[in-house]
Design an enzyme around this catalytic site. Structure first.
Site, PDB file in Angstrom:
ATOM      1  N   SER A  23       3.238 -36.574  38.872  1.00  0.00           N
ATOM      2  CA  SER A  23       2.271 -36.280  37.802  1.00  0.00           C
ATOM      3  C   SER A  23       1.104 -35.451  38.322  1.00  0.00           C
ATOM      4  O   SER A  23       0.170 -35.147  37.580  1.00  0.00           O
ATOM      5  CB  SER A  23       1.757 -37.586  37.177  1.00  0.00           C
ATOM      6  OG  SER A  23       1.243 -38.431  38.177  1.00  0.00           O
ATOM      7  N   ASN A 110      -1.955 -48.786  38.919  1.00  0.00           N
ATOM      8  CA  ASN A 110      -1.944 -49.071  37.473  1.00  0.00           C
ATOM      9  C   ASN A 110      -3.355 -49.200  36.909  1.00  0.00           C
ATOM     10  O   ASN A 110      -3.660 -48.663  35.847  1.00  0.00           O
ATOM     11  CB  ASN A 110      -1.145 -50.347  37.184  1.00  0.00           C
ATOM     12  CG  ASN A 110       0.315 -50.197  37.569  1.00  0.00           C
ATOM     13  OD1 ASN A 110       0.754 -49.091  37.895  1.00  0.00           O
ATOM     14  ND2 ASN A 110       1.055 -51.282  37.549  1.00  0.00           N
ATOM     15  N   HIS A 156      -8.570 -27.179  -7.724  1.00  0.00           N
ATOM     16  CA  HIS A 156      -7.232 -26.574  -7.883  1.00  0.00           C
ATOM     17  C   HIS A 156      -7.259 -25.068  -7.586  1.00  0.00           C
ATOM     18  O   HIS A 156      -6.456 -24.316  -8.121  1.00  0.00           O
ATOM     19  CB  HIS A 156      -6.679 -26.787  -9.301  1.00  0.00           C
ATOM     20  CG  HIS A 156      -6.813 -28.183  -9.802  1.00  0.00           C
ATOM     21  ND1 HIS A 156      -5.835 -29.127  -9.645  1.00  0.00           N
ATOM     22  CD2 HIS A 156      -7.835 -28.803 -10.442  1.00  0.00           C
ATOM     23  CE1 HIS A 156      -6.246 -30.274 -10.181  1.00  0.00           C
ATOM     24  NE2 HIS A 156      -7.457 -30.104 -10.667  1.00  0.00           N
ATOM     25  N   SER A 277      -4.091  -4.230  13.481  1.00  0.00           N
ATOM     26  CA  SER A 277      -2.629  -4.237  13.437  1.00  0.00           C
ATOM     27  C   SER A 277      -2.136  -3.079  14.274  1.00  0.00           C
ATOM     28  O   SER A 277      -2.786  -2.036  14.357  1.00  0.00           O
ATOM     29  CB  SER A 277      -2.170  -4.079  11.983  1.00  0.00           C
ATOM     30  OG  SER A 277      -0.892  -3.490  11.937  1.00  0.00           O
ATOM     31  N   LYS A 283      -5.965  -2.273   8.885  1.00  0.00           N
ATOM     32  CA  LYS A 283      -6.037  -3.729   8.891  1.00  0.00           C
ATOM     33  C   LYS A 283      -7.179  -4.288   9.742  1.00  0.00           C
ATOM     34  O   LYS A 283      -7.483  -3.803  10.815  1.00  0.00           O
ATOM     35  CB  LYS A 283      -4.715  -4.332   9.402  1.00  0.00           C
ATOM     36  CG  LYS A 283      -3.567  -4.231   8.427  1.00  0.00           C
ATOM     37  CD  LYS A 283      -3.799  -4.961   7.111  1.00  0.00           C
ATOM     38  CE  LYS A 283      -3.688  -6.452   7.218  1.00  0.00           C
ATOM     39  NZ  LYS A 283      -2.309  -6.913   7.493  1.00  0.00           N
ATOM     40  N   ASN A 285      -7.702  -8.164  10.664  1.00  0.00           N
ATOM     41  CA  ASN A 285      -7.048  -9.454  10.425  1.00  0.00           C
ATOM     42  C   ASN A 285      -7.882 -10.637  10.921  1.00  0.00           C
ATOM     43  O   ASN A 285      -8.500 -10.550  11.986  1.00  0.00           O
ATOM     44  CB  ASN A 285      -5.686  -9.481  11.121  1.00  0.00           C
ATOM     45  CG  ASN A 285      -4.700  -8.536  10.477  1.00  0.00           C
ATOM     46  OD1 ASN A 285      -4.769  -8.285   9.270  1.00  0.00           O
ATOM     47  ND2 ASN A 285      -3.785  -7.993  11.274  1.00  0.00           N
ATOM     48  N   GLU A 290      -7.086 -18.011  11.820  1.00  0.00           N
ATOM     49  CA  GLU A 290      -5.668 -18.372  11.658  1.00  0.00           C
ATOM     50  C   GLU A 290      -5.173 -19.184  12.848  1.00  0.00           C
ATOM     51  O   GLU A 290      -4.443 -20.167  12.699  1.00  0.00           O
ATOM     52  CB  GLU A 290      -4.801 -17.112  11.527  1.00  0.00           C
ATOM     53  CG  GLU A 290      -4.928 -16.427  10.183  1.00  0.00           C
ATOM     54  CD  GLU A 290      -4.217 -15.079  10.142  1.00  0.00           C
ATOM     55  OE1 GLU A 290      -3.613 -14.777   9.120  1.00  0.00           O
ATOM     56  OE2 GLU A 290      -4.267 -14.323  11.131  1.00  0.00           O
ATOM     57  N   TYR A 317       2.281 -52.459  32.587  1.00  0.00           N
ATOM     58  CA  TYR A 317       2.444 -51.029  32.837  1.00  0.00           C
ATOM     59  C   TYR A 317       3.923 -50.636  32.827  1.00  0.00           C
ATOM     60  O   TYR A 317       4.783 -51.342  33.352  1.00  0.00           O
ATOM     61  CB  TYR A 317       1.814 -50.643  34.189  1.00  0.00           C
ATOM     62  CG  TYR A 317       2.015 -49.167  34.502  1.00  0.00           C
ATOM     63  CD1 TYR A 317       1.162 -48.207  33.981  1.00  0.00           C
ATOM     64  CD2 TYR A 317       3.090 -48.737  35.279  1.00  0.00           C
ATOM     65  CE1 TYR A 317       1.369 -46.855  34.222  1.00  0.00           C
ATOM     66  CE2 TYR A 317       3.301 -47.386  35.532  1.00  0.00           C
ATOM     67  CZ  TYR A 317       2.435 -46.454  35.000  1.00  0.00           C
ATOM     68  OH  TYR A 317       2.649 -45.123  35.234  1.00  0.00           O
ATOM     69  N   GLN A 322       2.834 -42.623  31.866  1.00  0.00           N
ATOM     70  CA  GLN A 322       2.422 -41.389  32.539  1.00  0.00           C
ATOM     71  C   GLN A 322       2.421 -40.223  31.541  1.00  0.00           C
ATOM     72  O   GLN A 322       1.757 -39.213  31.755  1.00  0.00           O
ATOM     73  CB  GLN A 322       3.377 -41.098  33.703  1.00  0.00           C
ATOM     74  CG  GLN A 322       3.085 -39.833  34.458  1.00  0.00           C
ATOM     75  CD  GLN A 322       3.792 -39.792  35.794  1.00  0.00           C
ATOM     76  OE1 GLN A 322       3.476 -40.575  36.686  1.00  0.00           O
ATOM     77  NE2 GLN A 322       4.750 -38.905  35.935  1.00  0.00           N
ATOM     78  N   LYS A 325      -1.057 -38.404  29.443  1.00  0.00           N
ATOM     79  CA  LYS A 325      -2.133 -37.491  29.843  1.00  0.00           C
ATOM     80  C   LYS A 325      -2.013 -36.059  29.318  1.00  0.00           C
ATOM     81  O   LYS A 325      -2.989 -35.498  28.802  1.00  0.00           O
ATOM     82  CB  LYS A 325      -2.243 -37.483  31.378  1.00  0.00           C
ATOM     83  CG  LYS A 325      -2.968 -38.728  31.900  1.00  0.00           C
ATOM     84  CD  LYS A 325      -2.980 -38.823  33.395  1.00  0.00           C
ATOM     85  CE  LYS A 325      -1.781 -39.548  33.952  1.00  0.00           C
ATOM     86  NZ  LYS A 325      -1.491 -40.875  33.398  1.00  0.00           N
TER      87      LYS A 325
HETATM   88  N1  ARG Z   1       1.112 -41.337  37.734  1.00  0.00           N
HETATM   89  C1  ARG Z   1       1.059 -42.650  37.164  1.00  0.00           C
HETATM   90  C2  ARG Z   1       0.593 -42.569  35.699  1.00  0.00           C
HETATM   91  O1  ARG Z   1       0.086 -41.550  35.340  1.00  0.00           O
HETATM   92  C3  ARG Z   1       0.103 -43.493  37.940  1.00  0.00           C
HETATM   93  C4  ARG Z   1       0.426 -44.951  37.940  1.00  0.00           C
HETATM   94  C5  ARG Z   1       1.664 -45.187  38.684  1.00  0.00           C
HETATM   95  N2  ARG Z   1       1.934 -46.549  38.867  1.00  0.00           N
HETATM   96  C6  ARG Z   1       3.155 -46.945  39.211  1.00  0.00           C
HETATM   97  N3  ARG Z   1       3.289 -48.187  39.439  1.00  0.00           N
HETATM   98  N4  ARG Z   1       4.124 -46.102  39.341  1.00  0.00           N
HETATM   99  O2  ARG Z   1       0.761 -43.483  34.941  1.00  0.00           O
END
Ligand code: ARG
Length: 460
Positions: A23, A110, A156, A277, A283, A285, A290, A317, A322, A325
Site C-alpha cells: 500500500s 492495525n 421546473h 474548440s 466557440k 466553452n 462542466e 481488522y 486497506q 485510502k
Molecule cells: N497497509 C495496511 C492498511 O492500509 C496497514 C495495516 C496492515 N495490518 C495488517 N495486519 N496487515 O490497512
C-alpha cells in the site's frame, strides 16, 4: 525485501503478490502523520517506563531526523517496501540499530494505520472547510453587489417569480454553510484516538492512552479496542459529506453552464476560465464548470466503494480495509481542486444584469402578484388565482404582458382592478415587497448575507 513479519515464513512473497499486497504507493502520503504518531507513542512508552527514557529520546530524535530528511528530499521513500509504517520503522532501525526495534512495543499496524488516517483526514477536513469559507465569502461579496439585480426565479426550469441574483446566490451560500457544518460534525467523530487498541485486544503493557491523545491533540480516546481498529465510519461520513459538497458544486455549475449559453446569456465566463474548440473558431466553452459537474461522479463512486468494502466485514481488522485510502484521498483531492478553481472562476464571472432583467420581463412572472393584488382587496385567493389565469391566457392570445395590458381589459375581469395595479405588479415592487424572512427583497437578502458573514466569523 525482508518483511517485518518474516519470522514465521520460509519463503519470500511472490513478486506479483508483493506488489498486490503493498500500500506504500498511496499510504506514503501519510508519512508525516505516521512519524508524529510514532513520536507520541514512543514518548508515552518512555514516560510510562515501558522502554528506557533515553531510548525514547533517541527514537524521537531519529524520527524527527527522518521527517526532516523526507521533507528536504534527502531521504527517498522506498516504494519496494510494503507500506509507509514498515518503511519508517525500517529506516529508524537502520539509523539507530536495536533501539529502533523498540518503537513498535505495544502497538500494531492495525491501530497505527487507523491513527495515521484519522490524523491525515482531520487536517484535510480543516483545509476543505477553509476553502468552503472562502467560497462563502465570495458569494456574500457578489450578492452584496447584486441586491437589486432582478432575474427570473425558476421552478421546473420555467420562469416562475422574480428574484434577484443576490437571492439566488445566497441559496448556494446556505448549501455550502451546511457543508461546513457537516464537515465539523464529521471532524468530531474523526477526532478519536485509536492507538493503544494494538492488533485488536489492547495490551498487557501499562500504556497511557490519554497521554498519547493529549500529545496528538485528539478530542477523545476510542473506548473499545476492537472497534478502534475496525471502524471506518469516519471515512464513509467524510465521503458522504464530500459527495454532498460535489452535489452543490455540480448544481451551481449546471446553472453557470446554462447561463453562459446563447439561450440565456446571463453570465460570461472570464477567458481565463473558458476553453475553445479545435474546429469551431467561434466557440467559448464552459469546460471548467462542466468538469466540476463531471467530477461529482468520481466522488460519489468513491463513497459507494468504501460503503461496499465495509459491508459484511467481520470484526476486527481485515485487509479489505486497506482499500479505504485511495478513494477517500481521491475525494479529498477532487473537492479541494474543484473549490480552488470554482471560487476564482465565480469571482471573475461577468453577470449580464440587463439580459437578466429582460428575461424577467417575459414569462408573466408577476402573475402571482396580480392574484395577490385582488386578494388584498378582499377577493378569496382561489378566485383571484382563477381570474389571473384567464388574464394570462388573454395576454398570451393578444400578445400583451401583464404590465402592458390596458386597465379596461383588467376591469372586464373584476371591478377591483384600479390603475395602481401597474405599480403593484412592477417587478421591482414584486421583489421589494417580498420582505418575508428568507425572501428576495434587498432587506431580506441583506439579512441572509449578514447571517452567512456571522457564520464565516464563527467558523474562522
Ligand atoms: N497497509 C495496511 C492498511 O492500509 C496497514 C495495516 C496492515 N495490518 C495488517 N495486519 N496487515 O490497512
Amino acid at each position: 525485501m525482508a518483511k517485518l513479519w518474516a519470522g514465521r515464513f520460509q519463503k519470500e512473497l511472490d513478486r506479483k503478490v508483493n506488489e498486490f499486497n503493498a500500500s506504500i504507493g498511496f499510504d506514503s502520503r501519510m508519512f508525516e502523520q505516521d512519524i508524529m504518531g510514532s513520536i507520541a507513542h514512543s514518548q508515552m512508552l518512555g514516560e510510562s517506563g515501558i522502554i528506557a527514557e533515553e531510548d525514547s529520546v533517541k527514537i524521537v530524535d531519529g524520527l524527527l531526523g527522518i521527517l526532516e530528511d523526507i521533507k528536504s528530499g534527502k531521504l527517498n521513500i522506498d516504494y519496494n517496501e510494503e507500506d509507509i509504517h514498515t518503511f519508517i520503522e525500517g529506516e529508524l532501525t537502520k539509523r539507530l540499530g536495536d533501539v529502533g526495534k523498540k518503537l513498535h512495543t505495544a502497538r500494531s499496524r492495525n491501530d497505527q494505520v487507523a491513527l495515521d488516517l484519522r490524523l491525515n483526514l482531520k487536517g484535510e477536513i480543516t483545509s476543505i472547510k477553509e476553502l468552503l469559507l472562502k467560497l462563502l465569502d465570495a458569494l456574500c461579496g457578489i450578492a452584496s453587489d447584486n441586491l437589486d439585480t432582478i432575474m427570473p426565479g425558476y421552478t421546473h426550469l420555467q420562469r416562475a417569480q422574480p428574484v434577484t441574483l443576490a437571492h439566488h446566490l445566497m441559496a448556494y451560500a446556505s448549501m455550502f454553510a451546511r457543508d461546513v457544518e457537516r464537515l465539523s460534525d464529521v471532524y468530531k467523530r474523526t477526532d478519536v484516538l485509536p492507538l493503544g487498541a494494538c492488533a485488536l485486544a489492547g495490551t498487557t503493557y501499562p500504556i497511557n492512552r490519554d497521554l498519547v491523545s493529549q500529545k496528538l491533540n485528539f478530542g477523545k480516546v476510542a473506548f473499545n479496542s476492537m472497534d478502534a481498529v475496525s471502524d471506518r465510519d469516519f471515512v464513509i461520513e467524510l465521503g458522504s459529506a464530500l459527495s454532498i459538497v460535489m452535489t452543490h458544486l455540480s448544481r451551481f455549475c449546471e446553472e453557470i453552464i446554462l447561463w453562459s449559453s446563447w439561450e440565456y446569456k446571463f453570465v460570461e465566463l472570464d477567458d481565463a476560465y473558458s476553453t475553445g474548440s479545435s474546429i469551431m473558431p467561434q466557440k467559448k466553452n464552459p469546460d471548467i464548470p462542466e468538469l466540476v459537474r463531471g467530477k461529482a461522479g468520481r466522488v460519489y463512486g468513491n463513497l459507494m466503494g468504501i460503503l461496499t468494502v465495509m459491508k459484511a466485514l467481520p470484526l476486527a481488522y481485515n485487509k479489505d480495509m486497506q482499500e479505504d485510502k485511495e478513494g477517500i484521498f481521491d475525494s479529498v483531492d477532487t473537492v479541494k481542486i474543484c473549490l480552488e478553481v470554482f471560487t476564482p472562476m465565480l469571482l471573475s464571472c461577468k453577470f449580464n444584469k440587463q439580459i437578466m432583467a429582460q428575461a424577467a420581463e417575459k414569462g408573466f412572472i408577476n402573475a402571482t402578484d396580480v392574484a395577490d393584488y385582488l386578494t388584498k382587496k378582499g377577493m378569496p385567493f382561489r378566485d383571484a388565482y382563477k381570474i389571473t389565469g384567464q388574464l394570462v391566457a388573454l395576454c398570451v392570445e393578444k400578445n400583451y404582458s401583464l404590465n402592458s395590458l390596458p386597465i379596461y381589459k383588467y376591469k372586464d375581469f373584476s371591478p377591483l382592478f384600479e390603475s395602481d395595479v401597474y405599480d403593484a405588479i412592477n417587478l421591482k415592487t414584486c421583489v421589494e415587497k417580498r420582505t418575508s424572512f428568507g425572501g428576495p427583497s434587498a432587506e431580506s437578502v441583506s439579512k441572509q448575507i449578514s447571517i452567512v458573514k456571522e457564520f464565516i466569523k464563527g467558523n474562522a
